[in-house]
Design a protein around this motif. Structure first.
Motif, short mmCIF file in Angstrom:
data_model
loop_
_atom_site.label_atom_id
_atom_site.label_comp_id
_atom_site.label_asym_id
_atom_site.label_seq_id
_atom_site.Cartn_x
_atom_site.Cartn_y
_atom_site.Cartn_z
N SER A 1 -43.75 -29.09 66.92
CA SER A 1 -44.73 -28.86 68.00
C SER A 1 -45.70 -30.03 68.10
CB SER A 1 -45.49 -27.55 67.77
OG SER A 1 -44.59 -26.47 67.76
N CYS A 2 -45.13 -31.22 68.16
CA CYS A 2 -45.93 -32.44 68.26
C CYS A 2 -45.17 -33.45 69.13
CB CYS A 2 -46.22 -33.00 66.87
SG CYS A 2 -44.77 -33.41 65.89
N PRO A 3 -45.81 -34.53 69.54
CA PRO A 3 -45.12 -35.49 70.42
C PRO A 3 -43.83 -36.06 69.82
CG PRO A 3 -47.48 -35.93 70.41
CD PRO A 3 -47.22 -34.88 69.36
N GLN A 4 -43.79 -36.27 68.50
CA GLN A 4 -42.59 -36.83 67.86
C GLN A 4 -42.19 -35.92 66.70
OE1 GLN A 4 -41.36 -39.99 68.87
NE2 GLN A 4 -39.78 -40.23 67.37
N PRO A 5 -41.45 -34.83 66.96
CA PRO A 5 -41.02 -33.96 65.87
C PRO A 5 -39.97 -34.63 64.99
CG PRO A 5 -40.09 -33.20 67.95
CD PRO A 5 -40.98 -34.37 68.26
N GLY A 6 -39.97 -34.24 63.73
CA GLY A 6 -38.96 -34.75 62.82
C GLY A 6 -39.36 -34.58 61.37
N ILE A 7 -38.49 -35.04 60.48
CA ILE A 7 -38.73 -34.97 59.05
C ILE A 7 -39.69 -36.10 58.68
CG2 ILE A 7 -37.67 -35.18 56.76
CD1 ILE A 7 -35.07 -34.00 58.11
N ALA A 8 -40.80 -35.72 58.05
CA ALA A 8 -41.85 -36.69 57.73
C ALA A 8 -42.00 -36.91 56.23
CB ALA A 8 -43.18 -36.20 58.31
N GLY A 9 -41.30 -36.12 55.43
CA GLY A 9 -41.44 -36.30 53.99
C GLY A 9 -40.57 -35.33 53.22
N VAL A 10 -40.68 -35.44 51.91
CA VAL A 10 -39.93 -34.61 50.98
C VAL A 10 -40.94 -33.92 50.07
CG1 VAL A 10 -38.18 -34.59 49.16
CG2 VAL A 10 -37.98 -36.21 51.07
N LEU B 1 -36.22 -36.07 65.61
CA LEU B 1 -35.23 -35.13 66.12
C LEU B 1 -34.14 -35.88 66.88
CD1 LEU B 1 -34.59 -32.12 66.26
CD2 LEU B 1 -36.06 -31.96 68.26
N ALA B 2 -34.54 -36.85 67.68
CA ALA B 2 -33.57 -37.63 68.45
C ALA B 2 -32.60 -38.37 67.53
CB ALA B 2 -34.29 -38.61 69.36
N MET C 1 -31.86 -37.59 64.42
CA MET C 1 -31.01 -36.59 63.76
C MET C 1 -29.86 -36.20 64.66
SD MET C 1 -33.42 -34.05 61.55
CE MET C 1 -34.88 -33.98 62.56
N ARG C 2 -30.15 -36.00 65.95
CA ARG C 2 -29.09 -35.61 66.90
C ARG C 2 -28.04 -36.69 67.07
NH1 ARG C 2 -33.38 -32.79 70.68
NH2 ARG C 2 -33.05 -30.65 70.03
N GLN C 3 -28.40 -37.94 66.83
CA GLN C 3 -27.46 -39.06 66.98
C GLN C 3 -26.66 -39.33 65.70
OE1 GLN C 3 -30.02 -42.30 68.04
NE2 GLN C 3 -30.48 -41.47 70.07
N THR C 4 -26.93 -38.59 64.64
CA THR C 4 -26.30 -38.83 63.35
C THR C 4 -25.28 -37.73 63.07
OG1 THR C 4 -28.36 -39.84 62.59
CG2 THR C 4 -26.76 -39.21 60.89
N ALA C 5 -24.01 -38.09 63.12
CA ALA C 5 -22.92 -37.11 62.98
C ALA C 5 -23.04 -36.31 61.68
CB ALA C 5 -21.57 -37.80 63.06
N ALA C 6 -23.42 -36.95 60.59
CA ALA C 6 -23.50 -36.26 59.30
C ALA C 6 -24.57 -35.18 59.27
CB ALA C 6 -23.77 -37.27 58.18
N LEU C 7 -25.47 -35.18 60.25
CA LEU C 7 -26.53 -34.18 60.30
C LEU C 7 -26.29 -33.12 61.36
CD1 LEU C 7 -29.65 -36.52 59.91
CD2 LEU C 7 -28.24 -35.44 58.14
N SER C 8 -25.16 -33.15 62.01
CA SER C 8 -24.90 -32.25 63.14
C SER C 8 -24.92 -30.77 62.78
CB SER C 8 -23.57 -32.60 63.82
OG SER C 8 -22.49 -32.35 62.92
N THR C 9 -24.73 -30.45 61.50
CA THR C 9 -24.71 -29.04 61.10
C THR C 9 -26.09 -28.50 60.72
OG1 THR C 9 -24.15 -29.69 58.84
CG2 THR C 9 -22.31 -29.13 60.32
N LEU C 10 -27.11 -29.35 60.66
CA LEU C 10 -28.45 -28.86 60.33
C LEU C 10 -28.85 -27.76 61.30
CD1 LEU C 10 -30.48 -32.13 59.58
CD2 LEU C 10 -30.10 -30.22 58.00
N LEU D 1 -30.97 -28.33 64.42
CA LEU D 1 -30.35 -28.96 65.59
C LEU D 1 -29.52 -27.99 66.42
CD1 LEU D 1 -29.15 -32.32 63.98
CD2 LEU D 1 -31.28 -31.84 65.21
N GLN D 2 -29.37 -26.77 65.96
CA GLN D 2 -28.54 -25.79 66.67
C GLN D 2 -29.32 -25.20 67.85
OE1 GLN D 2 -25.40 -26.03 65.64
NE2 GLN D 2 -26.31 -27.37 64.12
N PRO D 3 -28.66 -24.99 68.98
CA PRO D 3 -29.34 -24.39 70.13
C PRO D 3 -29.98 -23.05 69.77
CG PRO D 3 -27.15 -25.16 70.74
CD PRO D 3 -27.26 -25.28 69.24
N GLY D 4 -31.20 -22.87 70.19
CA GLY D 4 -31.90 -21.61 69.97
C GLY D 4 -32.51 -21.46 68.59
#
Length: 161
Positions: free
Chosen positions: A61-70, A118-119, A121-130, A133-136
């Motif tokens: 819920s931010c302008p650039q969503p994604g993984i920011a850390g571990v 997020l973008a 991740m969507r472009q990385t085939a190895a992450l497609s099952t996360l 990234l699934q609809p809904g």
């Protein structure tokens, strides 16, 4: 001796509520993961999370969503006190200290990473099952397989696309 395999999780947080930088600056670099009000996400914390489990800290819920850390889970689940606080946005009038409805775990900072958007991740085939990234998929906590965990860490080690 505990021989349970480590679990991995993706946990979403809005950065204006708790960012990876907030986690790094928190006392003992640890925060309680309060405010989860979805039964499936609660059940993951209550039934499946254990101290030592790995966490992908995801800004949502931010302008650039994604993984920011571990991070890592560093406590067993215990009652989320915000459910009893009438002044909290997470208050639940149907919950009581004698029969708490909601739990949380504590999460400890491991390291900040470059933002894996997020973008990307969507472009990385190895992450497609996360699941994220699934609809809904809107859960704030989702399991991550060991293969997905390894793939995320590998992508994070590379320069952004």
């Amino acid at each position: 001796m505990n021989t349970r395999p480590m679990n991995y999780w993706l946990m979403k947080s809005e950065p204006d509520e708790c960012s990876i930088d907030d986690l790094a600056a928190a006392p003992a670099q640890t925060v309680p993961w309060i405010g989860v009000r979805n039964y499936q996400a609660r059940n993951f914390m209550r039934d499946d999370m254990r101290p030592g489990d790995g966490v992908l800290f995801y800004h949502s819920s931010c302008p650039q969503p994604g993984i920011a850390g571990v991070a890592e889970v560093c406590s067993a689940a215990y009652p989320d006190a915000s459910q009893f606080d009438a002044g909290s946005p997470y208050f639940d009038a149907k919950s009581s200290p004698a029969a708490p409805r909601w739990v949380h775990v504590d999460v400890r900072f491991t390291r900040k990473t470059r933002l894996l958007s997020l973008a990307e991740m969507r472009q990385t085939a190895a992450l497609s099952t996360l699941r994220v990234l699934q609809p809904g998929s809107r859960l704030s906590i989702t399991p991550v397989s060991p293969e997905e965990w390894a793939a995320v860490l590998q992508v994070l080690a590379q320069a952004p696309r």
